[in-house]
Design an enzyme around this catalytic site. Structure first.
Site, short mmCIF file in Angstrom:
data_model
loop_
_atom_site.label_atom_id
_atom_site.label_comp_id
_atom_site.label_asym_id
_atom_site.label_seq_id
_atom_site.Cartn_x
_atom_site.Cartn_y
_atom_site.Cartn_z
N GLU A 156 -57.67 -35.93 -19.87
CA GLU A 156 -57.88 -36.98 -18.88
C GLU A 156 -58.81 -37.85 -19.29
OE1 GLU A 156 -59.07 -38.43 -14.63
OE2 GLU A 156 -60.03 -36.75 -15.34
N ASP B 78 -59.76 -31.97 -17.53
CA ASP B 78 -60.23 -33.08 -16.53
C ASP B 78 -61.47 -33.74 -17.20
OD1 ASP B 78 -60.46 -33.80 -13.52
OD2 ASP B 78 -62.61 -32.94 -13.85
#
Ligand code: NOJ
Length: 525
Positions: free
Chosen positions: A270, A201
């Site tokens: 990401e 993330d």
């Protein structure tokens, strides 16, 4: 540095766990629900599942606020359910990735609860604390991606803590060596349990400038390539020079890469940057194995701009995961005009990128051609929607999967699902689409099957772009050509000399002439 051999040919599927499949009738999707749907996923032709966070969490940001990285949220199952999923998936040659959230924890994580006890607390330095500026303002001008300042005052200690997302998501201090050691242990824990790797993330955000300098303001914000629908957020008015993309962040990735390699595991990052160009830096030099091409998941349907974006991304890196959708962004069908038009365009674009290095991604429901669900703003739970009035409410892309035309669309036997479905009709369901060879489900399945059958599409030289002008675009990889006509008139694909046959087409009647908004894959006969 090597990469897992199984990664070379893989196609990825994102499972938004709370909304995928509920096995125990409590209204929430869960891990045994994923196990039950493995035959569906295998038939679809995906090899890697990325599960959104499964850990205990107060759910201030739908699980991206983790309260215990080593445990499983009872709502989703148990650690034994993780084992069962990994084993059942492996029997179908499918691997499972977890979502690693290293930039921030929940404010209810024991580390933060301790850090809050005072300036001398054992875990104080796990987080980023600063005094106010002399005039009482927060320590610098950074803003939260969800809206408002990136700092919240902790009154008892008189200091602010940093949070690039919601106030319930305090940022970890990656300059503190104990934080890095904790995460080494977290990675090892799951890798030893058979997890095949992690989706990382906000992988570009862990390291911050040591002096926490102000970010330069951009006014007006630059228009992202490919266009991005919706109003710019306060966040978009800044160049994130000091809060994102610091060189030290790459060191963290390299450290994890060494760990991942000992387990033949994968790291997908990401990296959510406006411009495609810097993406290449993250998926190289022994860092992450690949990064998501998220600018694609934000474009509107502007053929020339979209083609330029695809080419720019493909040039920036050979290690991209081509994501057209995610649990954070408006679905492509909606962005591209909705209804049959949106479905046609979404499949055409998915076809165009399916043969680009390195892997395609489907976000649950994308294979059904779903559009954004119709969920009233007052029902939105998304912190982004609550903190930035008028911003996109991500709830609309997180509604439960429509499996059948039965009660609660076959998602749950509970009286109601944890969130509304939005308006779905019978033809949106996987069951109905199963019977129709022209349905989005059957076409996506055929698309992935074509990719799987064509080694050159996955491993060949190239892409070598065909010498054609927008709205026609195409490329060659070995003995394969992928071409798309994003225009409104039919267009002929200039195939290289030799005999070529279309092995996949987004519409019936495959041939050298592509109808408006049609794409096809050709191979040498
Ligand atoms: C990206 C995740 O995909 C999103 O859902 C989340 O809100 C932020 N990171 C913060 O963790």
């Amino acid at each position: 540095m090597s990469e897992p051999s199984w990664w070379r040919d893989a196609a990825v599927y994102e499972i938004y766990v709370p909304s995928f499949a509920d096995s125990n009738g409590d209204g929430w999707g869960d891990l045994p629900g994923v196990v039950e749907r493995l035959p569906y996923l295998e038939a679809l032709g995906v090899d890697v599942l990325w599960l959104t966070p499964i850990h205990p969490s107060p759910f201030a940001d739908h699980g991206y606020d983790v309260a215990d990285y080593l445990a499983v949220n009872p709502r989703f199952g148990t650690p034994a359910d993780v084992d069962r999923l990994v084993e059942a998936a492996a029997r179908r040659a499918i691997r499972v990735l977890l979502d690693l959230v290293p930039n921030h924890t929940s404010d209810q994580h024991p580390w933060f609860e301790d850090a809050r006890r005072g300036r001398d607390a054992q875990h104080r330095d796990y987080y980023v604390w600063r005094d106010a500026r002399p005039d009482g303002r927060p320590p610098n001008n950074w803003v939260s991606a969800f809206g408002g300042p990136a700092w919240t005052l902790d009154e008892p200690s008189g200091q602010f803590y940093l949070h690039l997302f919601a106030p319930q998501q305090p940022d970890l201090n990656w300059a503190e060596p104990r934080v890095a050691a904790e995460f080494d242990a977290i990675l090892r824990f799951w890798l030893e349990r058979g997890i095949a790797g992690f989706r990382v993330d906000v992988a570009h955000s862990m390291a911050k400038h040591p002096e926490l300098l102000d970010n330069p303001r951009l006014d007006p914000p630059p228009k992202p390539p490919g266009g991005r629908p919706g109003r710019p957020r306060e966040w978009d008015f800044f160049e994130h020079r000091h809060d994102l993309s610091q060189a030290e962040g790459l060191e963290i990735h390299r450290r994890w890469r060494r760990l991942a390699e000992t387990h033949d595991a994968l790291l997908l990052g990401e990296v959510n940057l406006r411009e495609p160009q810097p993406l290449g830096r993250y998926a190289s030099a022994g860092g992450l194995h690949a990064v998501f091409a998220f600018p694609m998941a934000e474009t509107s349907w502007e053929p020339a701009a979209v083609i330029a974006l695809v080419r720019e991304l493909a040039t920036a890196s050979r290690h991209l995961v081509w994501a057209h959708a995610s649990h954070d962004r408006s679905r492509p069908v909606t962005r591209f005009g909705g209804g049959a038009t949106g479905r046609r365009r979404a499949l055409t674009l998915a076809t165009l990128t399916v043969g680009l290095p390195r892997a395609p991604l489907l976000y649950q429901g994308e294979e059904l051609g779903l559009d954004d669900a119709d969920i009233a703003r007052q029902d939105a739970q998304d912190p982004l929607a609550r903190l930035t009035p008028g911003a996109f409410a991500r709830d609309v892309v997180r509604s439960p999967m429509p499996w059948t035309t039965g009660p609660n669309l076959g998602f749950t036997s509970a009286a109601a699902a944890w969130m509304p479905f939005g308006a779905r009709d019978a033809l949106d369901t996987a069951a109905a689409q199963e019977d129709d060879p022209a349905s989005p489900l059957r076409r996506h399945r055929a698309l992935l099957a074509a990719r799987r059958a064509l080694t050159d599409l996955r491993r060949g030289e190239g892409p070598d772009w065909l010498g054609v002008a927008p709205p026609l675009v195409g490329y060659r990889r070995g003995d394969c050509v992928v071409a798309a006509n994003l225009g409104t008139e039919p267009a002929q694909v200039p195939l290289p000399p030799g005999q070529w046959t279309a092995v996949f087409s987004t519409a019936d009647a495959p041939g050298r002439v592509l109808a408006a908004e049609q794409a096809a894959i050709f191979t040498r006969a």
